[in-house]
Design a protein around this motif. Sequence first.
Motif: not given
Length: 273
Positions: A28, A30, A48
């Motif tokens: 994912q 950021e 992440r």
Amino acid sequence: MYSPPPDLDTEQRMRAHHAHIAEALDVQVEPGAEFWGWAGRTLGAPARTATGAPVWLRLVSAPEGKALGKLWDGALDAQHAFGDLDGHRPALLAIHDAVDAGTAYRAELSVRVDQPVLSDDPILQLSHSWWADLARTLAKVSAIDTDRVAVRQQYMDQAIPEFLGIPAPTVTCWTTAHADVHWANLTKPLRLLDWEGWGRAPQGFDAATLYAYTLLQPDTATRVRDVFPVLDSPAGLAAEATVCAQLLQTVTRGDNLALKDQLRNWSEELRRR
């Protein structure tokens, strides 16, 4: 260091592929912290994993027929050769390749380095232990055996006479170099970033490169020469002359103009050695 922005079409395509590959690698991204490389050739961003581990997702693009060779495989080759270099290199976790409409894309998922690079503030606040870590790390890099080439003798034979006005010094020792050691590729605590161009170079090449990018800070430039005595040795002359010629060549192309006068002074010193 200044990087020109990508054109709008390149920007859109890179963002789309970055998002697609993030999904493929199950990470994912950021938002709000993307980093563009030269002319939009690379796009990196913090991300992440599914377990929450912080990582860095970097996307590299090139015409399909040119997606090969030293720069394309630099990070992967460095992972095989160095691993995490005793914690001083962000480990490569995964690679993802794709081709779309004649453009090749390679995603490199690496351990994230959260420390800021040293390009904006650093330089006078580095401890003795940091310098010692840098010297030890570059010594370990130099001892690795590789067929990769960072600097070619043919380039030295042409560029040093052209930009310094002296014959290319004899290389008495070739060692392995990171080949892009400047303040935007270093952090505190020490991490050494950007392994695209590493390979064989004249002994002392990394020290000479760091010295060149420190010419505007005389105290720190002196510290570099103290930490890396190879720069004052006959063996280091070839490395210094090569780096000086490389950067003087970039000045003719409109880059590194802030260093122009210092590079010319350095070239004068090298001509007298």
